[in-house]
Design a protein around this motif. Structure first.
Motif, short mmCIF file in Angstrom:
data_model
loop_
_atom_site.label_atom_id
_atom_site.label_comp_id
_atom_site.label_asym_id
_atom_site.label_seq_id
_atom_site.Cartn_x
_atom_site.Cartn_y
_atom_site.Cartn_z
N ALA A 113 0.84 -1.20 0.00
CA ALA A 113 0.00 0.00 0.00
C ALA A 113 0.87 1.25 0.00
N ARG A 114 0.38 2.28 -0.65
CA ARG A 114 1.08 3.57 -0.73
C ARG A 114 0.13 4.68 -0.33
N PRO A 115 0.66 5.84 0.08
CA PRO A 115 -0.22 6.96 0.42
C PRO A 115 -1.13 7.33 -0.74
N THR A 116 -2.33 7.76 -0.37
CA THR A 116 -3.32 8.12 -1.38
C THR A 116 -3.55 9.62 -1.49
N ALA A 117 -3.22 10.38 -0.44
CA ALA A 117 -3.49 11.82 -0.46
C ALA A 117 -2.77 12.52 0.68
N HIS A 118 -2.68 13.83 0.54
CA HIS A 118 -2.25 14.71 1.63
C HIS A 118 -3.51 15.35 2.18
N ILE A 119 -3.67 15.33 3.51
CA ILE A 119 -4.81 16.01 4.11
C ILE A 119 -4.32 17.14 5.00
N PHE A 120 -5.18 18.10 5.23
CA PHE A 120 -4.85 19.32 5.95
C PHE A 120 -3.62 19.99 5.32
N ALA A 121 -3.55 19.90 4.00
CA ALA A 121 -2.43 20.51 3.28
C ALA A 121 -2.41 22.02 3.47
N ALA A 122 -3.56 22.62 3.75
CA ALA A 122 -3.61 24.06 4.00
C ALA A 122 -2.87 24.44 5.28
N ASP A 123 -2.65 23.46 6.17
CA ASP A 123 -1.97 23.70 7.43
C ASP A 123 -0.51 23.28 7.41
N ARG A 124 0.01 22.90 6.24
CA ARG A 124 1.37 22.39 6.17
C ARG A 124 2.36 23.45 6.67
N ALA A 125 3.49 22.96 7.14
CA ALA A 125 4.56 23.85 7.61
C ALA A 125 5.05 24.72 6.46
N GLU A 126 5.40 25.94 6.76
CA GLU A 126 5.84 26.88 5.72
C GLU A 126 7.11 26.41 5.02
N TRP A 127 7.88 25.56 5.64
CA TRP A 127 9.12 25.05 5.05
C TRP A 127 8.93 23.76 4.27
N ASP A 128 7.71 23.25 4.25
CA ASP A 128 7.41 21.97 3.59
C ASP A 128 6.88 22.21 2.19
N THR A 129 7.45 21.52 1.22
CA THR A 129 6.96 21.56 -0.15
C THR A 129 6.46 20.17 -0.52
N ILE A 130 5.21 20.10 -0.94
CA ILE A 130 4.62 18.82 -1.36
C ILE A 130 4.83 18.72 -2.87
N CYS A 131 5.56 17.70 -3.30
CA CYS A 131 5.86 17.61 -4.73
C CYS A 131 5.78 16.17 -5.24
N ASP A 132 4.84 15.38 -4.71
CA ASP A 132 4.75 13.98 -5.13
C ASP A 132 3.59 13.70 -6.08
N GLY A 133 2.76 14.68 -6.35
CA GLY A 133 1.66 14.49 -7.29
C GLY A 133 0.40 13.89 -6.69
N LEU A 134 0.40 13.54 -5.41
CA LEU A 134 -0.81 13.01 -4.78
C LEU A 134 -1.83 14.14 -4.61
N PRO A 135 -3.12 13.78 -4.56
CA PRO A 135 -4.14 14.81 -4.30
C PRO A 135 -3.87 15.50 -2.97
N GLN A 136 -4.17 16.80 -2.93
CA GLN A 136 -4.01 17.59 -1.72
C GLN A 136 -5.36 18.16 -1.32
#
Length: 150
Positions: A113-136
């Motif tokens: 199994a692999r991750p399916t999505a990022h949740i609470f992406a609006a609350d992510r840390a300011e230093w974090d960049t999401i760049c894996d293509g999963l739904p946010q």
């Protein structure tokens, strides 16, 4: 692809950092999500928590029950961790007593199994960049039913 721990498969095993808490999961993992909410970031000490819902009846502590400590992180929600090493084990809600959200990092063997999505992406840390293509999703995933698949 079958989900690790699905019926007919060997159970999954997990443990905390110090090895005091050990568990077995006899059922299927629900969708793995990467949660960027402030609480998950705080409890993990990282950019997100990797969590999956499971049926509580499929989760069995094999060792370390006396070491499990639960913390009420918000009204109706409890986070369980090893009181010796601090490893987060699962969370549960009073409103959904049949579901636990386990921490994927505690599994002791590889899973398909692999991750399916990022949740609470609006609350992510300011230093974090999401760049894996999963739904946010700004909050929880829209289709969350609260229970894992059977």
């Amino acid at each position: 692809m079958t989900l690790a721990g699905a019926p007919g498969q060997r159970p999954l095993h997990g443990s905390c950092l110090c090895g005091t808490v050990k568990y077995e999961l006899a059922g299927a993992l629900g969708p793995i999500v990467l949660c960027h909410c402030r609480q998950c970031r705080k409890v993990q000490g990282s950019a997100f928590g990797a969590n999956a819902p499971v049926h509580a009846a499929d989760f069995r502590l094999l060792a370390g029950n006396e070491a499990i400590v639960e913390y009420g992180s918000s009204p109706g929600k409890r986070r369980a961790f090893c009181g010796r090493c601090g490893s987060p084990v699962y969370s549960r809600r009073d409103s959904a007593p049949d579901v636990l959200r386990i921490r994927i990092g505690l599994l002791d063997a590889p899973i398909d199994a692999r991750p399916t999505a990022h949740i609470f992406a609006a609350d992510r840390a300011e230093w974090d960049t999401i760049c894996d293509g999963l739904p946010q999703h700004a909050g929880v995933e829209p289709a969350r039913a609260g229970a894992p698949p059977r």
